[in-house]
Design an enzyme around this catalytic site. Sequence first.
Site, PDB file in Angstrom:
ATOM      1  N   TYR A 145       0.544   1.311  -2.458  1.00 28.94           N
ATOM      2  CA  TYR A 145      -0.425   2.358  -2.109  1.00 28.94           C
ATOM      3  C   TYR A 145      -1.728   1.692  -1.703  1.00 28.94           C
ATOM      4  O   TYR A 145      -2.247   0.856  -2.445  1.00 28.94           O
ATOM      5  CB  TYR A 145      -0.650   3.261  -3.324  1.00 28.94           C
ATOM      6  CG  TYR A 145      -1.680   4.345  -3.133  1.00 28.94           C
ATOM      7  CD1 TYR A 145      -1.431   5.434  -2.295  1.00 28.94           C
ATOM      8  CD2 TYR A 145      -2.891   4.305  -3.812  1.00 28.94           C
ATOM      9  CE1 TYR A 145      -2.375   6.439  -2.132  1.00 28.94           C
ATOM     10  CE2 TYR A 145      -3.841   5.312  -3.658  1.00 28.94           C
ATOM     11  CZ  TYR A 145      -3.574   6.374  -2.819  1.00 28.94           C
ATOM     12  OH  TYR A 145      -4.513   7.365  -2.669  1.00 28.94           O
ATOM     13  N   ASP A 240      -4.272  -6.428  -0.756  1.00 27.68           N
ATOM     14  CA  ASP A 240      -4.985  -5.292  -1.329  1.00 27.68           C
ATOM     15  C   ASP A 240      -5.156  -5.595  -2.820  1.00 27.68           C
ATOM     16  O   ASP A 240      -4.245  -5.410  -3.614  1.00 27.68           O
ATOM     17  CB  ASP A 240      -4.176  -4.006  -1.103  1.00 27.68           C
ATOM     18  CG  ASP A 240      -4.766  -2.812  -1.847  1.00 27.68           C
ATOM     19  OD1 ASP A 240      -5.704  -2.997  -2.640  1.00 27.68           O
ATOM     20  OD2 ASP A 240      -4.264  -1.690  -1.623  1.00 27.68           O
ATOM     21  N   LYS A 268     -12.707  -0.727  -7.467  1.00 33.14           N
ATOM     22  CA  LYS A 268     -12.619  -0.612  -8.931  1.00 33.14           C
ATOM     23  C   LYS A 268     -13.581  -1.530  -9.687  1.00 33.14           C
ATOM     24  O   LYS A 268     -14.757  -1.201  -9.813  1.00 33.14           O
ATOM     25  CB  LYS A 268     -11.170  -0.805  -9.371  1.00 33.14           C
ATOM     26  CG  LYS A 268     -10.249   0.248  -8.702  1.00 33.14           C
ATOM     27  CD  LYS A 268      -8.952   0.418  -9.383  1.00 33.14           C
ATOM     28  CE  LYS A 268      -7.982   1.298  -8.624  1.00 33.14           C
ATOM     29  NZ  LYS A 268      -8.055   2.723  -8.927  1.00 33.14           N
TER      30      LYS A 268
HETATM   31  N1  HOZ Z   1      -3.793   7.581  -8.275  1.00 31.96           N
HETATM   32  C1  HOZ Z   1      -4.951   6.722  -8.229  1.00 31.96           C
HETATM   33  C2  HOZ Z   1      -4.711   5.488  -9.034  1.00 31.96           C
HETATM   34  N2  HOZ Z   1      -3.598   4.737  -8.651  1.00 31.96           N
HETATM   35  C3  HOZ Z   1      -6.212   7.396  -8.693  1.00 31.96           C
HETATM   36  C4  HOZ Z   1      -6.008   8.467  -9.646  1.00 31.96           C
HETATM   37  C5  HOZ Z   1      -7.244   9.223 -10.066  1.00 31.96           C
HETATM   38  O1  HOZ Z   1      -8.363   8.756  -9.990  1.00 31.96           O
HETATM   39  O2  HOZ Z   1      -7.045  10.338 -10.483  1.00 31.96           O
END
Ligand code: HOZ
Length: 428
Positions: A145, A240, A268
């Site tokens: 992702y 990434d 992050k």
């Molecule tokens: N799905 C993302 C993390 N892999 C972000 C989820 C979120 O901030 O709710």
Amino acid sequence: MRNFTRSRELFAEALNYIPGGVNSPVRAFRAVGGQPFFAERAKGARVWDVDGNEYIDYVGTWGPAILGHAHPPIIRAIQKAAEHGTSFGIPNALEVRMARLIREAVPSVQKVRMCNSGTEACMSAIRLARGFTKRDKIIKFDGCYHGHTDSLLVKAGSGALTFGNPDSAGVPASFTQHTIVLPFNDVDAVKAAFAANPDQVGGIILEPVPGNAGLYLPKPGYLEALREITQSDGALLIFDEVMTGFRLAFGGAQQRFGIIPDLSCFGKIIGGGLPVGAFGGRAEIMDCLAPLGPVYQAGTLSGNPLAMAAGITALEELQGGNVYCQLEERAQQLEEGMHLAAKRAGVPVQFNACGSMFCGYFTDKPVHNLSDAMHSDRARFAKFFHSMLEQGVYLAPSQFEAGFISAAHSADDIDKTVAAAAEAMKGL
Ligand code: HOZ
């Protein structure tokens, strides 16, 4: 049984104004059933909800909280920065300090551009790779992702995968016609794709340790092979490292595995918990960006002083390396405890871990890629998740997300987590 009265009220109200009641899909708990709790505050390794329930937190705001929530030096840095102004839209000294810190930590990054999220970082890195190589095709891997950019939202992980729509509606087929999707950990598939698309592939983008379909590791030699193939073809290798950067080592997965990519994406941790992203790499590639070169990229809040101050403070604390030794110890303690708990309960679990990232899959077969991950018993995961939550341990509410250990998790927290897991597994 825990009381969730206030969370339920807030969720019912949220559903009236916010699609699905949440601002990011996985948070809605739909993959595990039930309803989300609403956070009141977080400190160290703990989160408290609006009903006063306390949890040991392994989501860590999805990765950034490597030093624990509301880490005092970070809070102080944000407060101090805010007194000088919350946004300038003018170059500021903190941006320079942040760029220098990233460059010192990650030798493959000679120049870096700040942006506002991991999505932006990957989107921009792809555009830059295409602009630099003058080639349109990009290879990505299923289950990886890279944010919700149109051309990368193909066979994506995280929320897209969680809800069974790894290809999003609203993305015209023509937008993804240049995206080649391959299985992870399969060198032959990559070789075949390059052979079938001579001089057309601008780059390969990957999470070097995919953490958005749970967590699985690159097989020995895999990353090296990708480096070799891209180099000999003239394509760029893009790591990434939004999740793995400054987490698997101070210099990220590329330091841990000894690979030098052409471009890297971050997010992050480098924001210390504030919204941030960055992408960087070799100077000759980065200098193709406007205002020097023809590849356009911009952002009103890019280099935001609050995010820079928070991120710089986080990176400066991580710099010494001691935090990483402690994280590895805790991760090992968790891994050993989980293996033992699963063995005693007779439940087949593949517990994958790398540094302070982890994921347990409920399957008896090793998990090396997305198709292996899909064998996990998700109904079992949901049951496990709810039992852990009831016992005061918060894991990501999806089988297809990684867990994160922070410097604030004590050995006692890990013991409590393992004890809760042993209890949860008895009921599976
Ligand atoms: N799905 C993302 C993390 N892999 C972000 C989820 C979120 O901030 O709710």
